[in-house]
Design an enzyme around this catalytic site. Structure first.
Site: not given
Ligand code: PLP
Length: 416
Positions: A133, A210, A213, A236, A374
């Site tokens: 992401h 990270d 998910q 999430k 993203c």
């Molecule tokens: N990393 C992953 C894999 C994501 O799916 C997301 C959100 O869609 C993020 C990071 C970013 O999360 P946040 O916008 O809650 O900081």
């Protein structure tokens, strides 16, 4: 208020329809149709227990934390710190090693600026993967620009799994840091993070995972994963927006300078110099999202009571059903066929733009995400400008998946 008392029962022993009733938003209609929410990977819906925990805080206990000695102040501080303990326990961590943040984006930037920026030198390597992401790409680019470090990218197999040979070949030379996602938000791929982090550690490379998910779908044990940093986002995993955390090894937190300065993160401030608080408070400058963290505490209680194993089994059944249903639609292509996959399906339909499809599905009451998720580098690799993504939670039903399939079939004919 309905309570969940399933504990660690098997998925088949849980009345999922009753759990569905825990989510008030699922009763609403969209364009005159019952809402079918298939966008949990974007943000999760909130059970009544979370909504009520936030509501109760503002109705009865609202005060700032770690400052006031009055009753409300100590109730708020106690509730906030107790939520930290429960969130930490949920990932098998010590609460002192859990920094509460506004979410994954903040957590990854905290690692980038407080851990990596002071340490990386020109020519040092940072390894990322093709499926990251933007939140796990852009902070590292900013750090690479400032330090002269070099970014290398581990590639994927055609099924959308990490190519481990490529990854391990790239974890070499001057590489100091590996940042990778536990679960891909586009492909659903679940990466074998424990094995990868073990390999990184063996080579003296720090690993940053990270977990955005992963936490909503499976049990996560940061100690068993063996990473150095684990970032996650609360919204999430049924919690409020603007919440999340960064778990880190205690020695890193002790050695890292603060990211932001201000109240709460200090022991003593003089104009000649400031003594910082201990971790995790050293990294929590300013008034936090108190109600949100308390709501996230309620979310992990809710998930924990259902049991992550049961949730995973339930979602895997939904994933299998949806994969079969969607794969039968002519002209529909699914992106990501990893052997270990979370309940996320990205797809494209010949002749139909993803945004048109999502807009028309919305008219049927069906919420799916469309776009680049993203993840521009991944979409470029897939060779598409956008996909639709249906992502599932345990409260979804097979009937909803049938409605998605029927909706796509109807629209495919209209759009073709
Ligand atoms: N990393 C992953 C894999 C994501 O799916 C997301 C959100 O869609 C993020 C990071 C970013 O999360 P946040 O916008 O809650 O900081």
């Amino acid at each position: 208020m309905s309570t969940v008392r399933a504990g660690n029962r098997s998925a088949s022993a849980i009345d999922w329809a009753a759990r569905r009733a825990d989510f008030p938003i699922l009763n609403r209609q969209v364009h005159g149709k019952p809402l079918i929410y298939l966008d949990s990977a974007n943000t999760g819906q909130k059970p009544r227990a979370v909504i009520e925990a936030v509501d109760a805080f503002y109705r009865r206990h609202n005060a700032n934390v770690s400052r006031a000695v009055h009753t409300l102040g100590s109730e708020a501080t106690h509730a906030y710190e107790d939520a930290r303990k429960r969130i930490a326990r949920f990932i098998n961590a010590r609460s002192d090693d859990l920094v509460l943040t506004s979410g994954t984006t903040f957590s990854l930037n905290l690692v980038a600026y407080s851990y990596a920026l002071p340490r990386l030198k020109p020519g040092d390597g940072i390894v990322l993967t093709r499926m990251e992401h933007h939140a796990n790409i852009v902070p590292w680019q900013l750090i690479a620009e400032r330090t002269g470090a070099v970014i290398k990218v581990a590639e994927l197999t055609p099924a959308g799994e990490l190519d481990l040979d490529d990854l391990y070949a790239k974890l070499s030379g001057e590489v100091k840091l590996l940042a990778l996602t536990h679960v891909s938000n586009v492909l659903g791929t679940v990466n074998p993070v424990a094995a990868i982090c073990r390999e990184a550690r063996r080579r003296g490379i720090v690993s940053v995972v990270d977990g955005s998910q992963a936490l909503p779908h499976q049990a996560v044990d940061v100690a068993a994963i063996g990473c150095d940093f684990y970032a996650f986002t609360g919204h999430k995993m049924l919690g409020p927006t603007g919440t999340g955390g960064l778990w880190a090894r205690a020695e890193h937190l002790a050695a890292m300078p603060p990211f932001l300065g201000g109240g709460e993160m200090i022991k003593e401030v003089r104009f000649e110099g400031t003594v910082f608080n201990d971790a995790p408070h050293k990294f929590e400058a300013g008034t936090p999202n108190i109600a949100g963290v308390i709501g996230l505490g309620a979310a992990v209680d809710y998930l924990g009571a259902l049991g992550m194993a049961a949730i995973q089994t339930r979602e895997q059944a939904l994933l299998a059903y949806a994969t079969t249903r969607l794969a039968a639609i002519p002209g529909l292509r699914i992106f990501g066929n990893a052997r270990d996959k979370a309940a996320v399906i990205s797809f494209a339909v010949d002749g139909a733009h993803a945004h048109d499809l999502a807009t028309l599905l919305d008219l049927e009451g069906i919420a799916v995400r469309s776009g680049q998720h993203c993840a521009h580098p991944l979409l470029a690799w897939l060779g598409v400008s956008a996909t639709c993504r249906a992502s599932f939670a345990f409260f979804n039903t097979e009937a909803e998946i049938d409605a998605l399939g029927d909706g796509i079939e109807k629209l495919r004919k209209l759009l073709a």
